[in-house]
Write a protein that holds these residues in place. Sequence first.
Motif, PDB file in Angstrom:
ATOM      1  N   THR A   3      13.942  -7.509  36.336  1.00 41.66           N
ATOM      2  CA  THR A   3      14.277  -8.391  34.882  1.00 41.66           C
ATOM      3  C   THR A   3      14.934  -9.658  35.718  1.00 41.66           C
ATOM      4  O   THR A   3      14.673 -10.710  35.156  1.00 41.66           O
ATOM      5  N   HIS A   6      12.275 -11.694  37.348  1.00 39.56           N
ATOM      6  CA  HIS A   6      11.388 -12.391  36.425  1.00 39.56           C
ATOM      7  C   HIS A   6      12.099 -13.541  35.679  1.00 39.56           C
ATOM      8  O   HIS A   6      11.419 -14.612  35.711  1.00 39.56           O
ATOM      9  N   ILE A  10      11.074 -17.333  36.050  1.00 36.63           N
ATOM     10  CA  ILE A  10      10.850 -18.219  34.915  1.00 36.63           C
ATOM     11  C   ILE A  10      11.899 -19.712  35.101  1.00 36.63           C
ATOM     12  O   ILE A  10      11.390 -20.557  34.823  1.00 36.63           O
ATOM     13  N   LEU A  39       3.914 -12.162  36.770  1.00 37.45           N
ATOM     14  CA  LEU A  39       5.347 -11.592  37.083  1.00 37.45           C
ATOM     15  C   LEU A  39       5.315  -9.836  37.638  1.00 37.45           C
ATOM     16  O   LEU A  39       5.919  -9.540  38.513  1.00 37.45           O
ATOM     17  N   ARG A  63       7.492  -6.438  28.742  1.00 31.38           N
ATOM     18  CA  ARG A  63       7.644  -7.589  28.404  1.00 31.38           C
ATOM     19  C   ARG A  63       8.647  -7.941  27.211  1.00 31.38           C
ATOM     20  O   ARG A  63       9.269  -8.798  27.173  1.00 31.38           O
ATOM     21  N   LEU A  66      12.185  -8.220  28.571  1.00 34.95           N
ATOM     22  CA  LEU A  66      12.296  -9.510  29.046  1.00 34.95           C
ATOM     23  C   LEU A  66      12.442 -10.463  28.063  1.00 34.95           C
ATOM     24  O   LEU A  66      13.157 -11.556  28.049  1.00 34.95           O
ATOM     25  N   ALA A  67      11.651 -10.168  26.906  1.00 33.26           N
ATOM     26  CA  ALA A  67      11.720 -11.273  25.727  1.00 33.26           C
ATOM     27  C   ALA A  67      13.129 -11.188  25.121  1.00 33.26           C
ATOM     28  O   ALA A  67      13.782 -11.991  24.555  1.00 33.26           O
ATOM     29  N   VAL A 109       1.251 -13.984  22.822  1.00 34.18           N
ATOM     30  CA  VAL A 109       2.480 -14.279  23.434  1.00 34.18           C
ATOM     31  C   VAL A 109       3.529 -14.270  22.702  1.00 34.18           C
ATOM     32  O   VAL A 109       3.590 -14.633  21.472  1.00 34.18           O
ATOM     33  N   HIS A 110       4.686 -14.141  23.286  1.00 34.60           N
ATOM     34  CA  HIS A 110       5.983 -14.130  22.663  1.00 34.60           C
ATOM     35  C   HIS A 110       6.517 -15.947  23.267  1.00 34.60           C
ATOM     36  O   HIS A 110       6.329 -15.968  24.379  1.00 34.60           O
ATOM     37  N   LEU A 121       5.476 -15.337  27.116  1.00 33.15           N
ATOM     38  CA  LEU A 121       5.117 -14.304  27.966  1.00 33.15           C
ATOM     39  C   LEU A 121       4.148 -13.421  27.086  1.00 33.15           C
ATOM     40  O   LEU A 121       3.954 -13.456  25.936  1.00 33.15           O
ATOM     41  N   LEU A 134       1.723  -8.943  33.693  1.00 34.30           N
ATOM     42  CA  LEU A 134       2.884  -9.478  32.906  1.00 34.30           C
ATOM     43  C   LEU A 134       2.879 -11.097  33.420  1.00 34.30           C
ATOM     44  O   LEU A 134       3.143 -11.227  34.500  1.00 34.30           O
ATOM     45  N   ALA A 136       3.936 -15.167  32.875  1.00 31.04           N
ATOM     46  CA  ALA A 136       5.266 -15.952  32.254  1.00 31.04           C
ATOM     47  C   ALA A 136       4.194 -17.451  32.592  1.00 31.04           C
ATOM     48  O   ALA A 136       3.612 -17.461  33.374  1.00 31.04           O
TER      49      ALA A 136
END
Length: 144
Positions: A3, A6, A10, A39, A63, A66-67, A109-110, A121, A134, A136
């Motif tokens: 994480t 990632h 980003i 990612l 995801r 990470l979100a 996507v988020h 994401l 995954l 970004a």
Amino acid sequence: MTTARHLATIDLLRSRPFPGQRGRSDAGGSGPGYHVAELATSEDFWEDPGRAEEVAEQYEAERDALAACLSERWGEPQVFALWSVFLRGARGEELPEPWGGLAAHVPDVHLWRADGRWIALGVSQWDRELPYQLLAVVTETDPP
């Protein structure tokens, strides 16, 4: 920690200028107004198609984790479905990148808006036997 790596990717994408033309980098692809980073990438499913569902759930959980970290920075994400974008492109509508390309293999996507850029994401899979990814995305282009 994955994480943390990632998040660092980003942050790096958010700080980079956008290139003048489309190209590949070690983190994924970039073009005018966007960066896309791979990612994580799973194995393919040619030999064991039954494992695909388990891996899909794993990538969606990654995801979502990470979100949750990004939500601490920018609030809750908007979940933006790309199905209608895909249909519009299939009907011949010219769609801006990165959205047109993403719609071909990412169902949703988020999405956050921060410092004049969109951060997204998504979990990608081009076909049932192919790996999950995954992804970004950092872009200045509004979703269509």
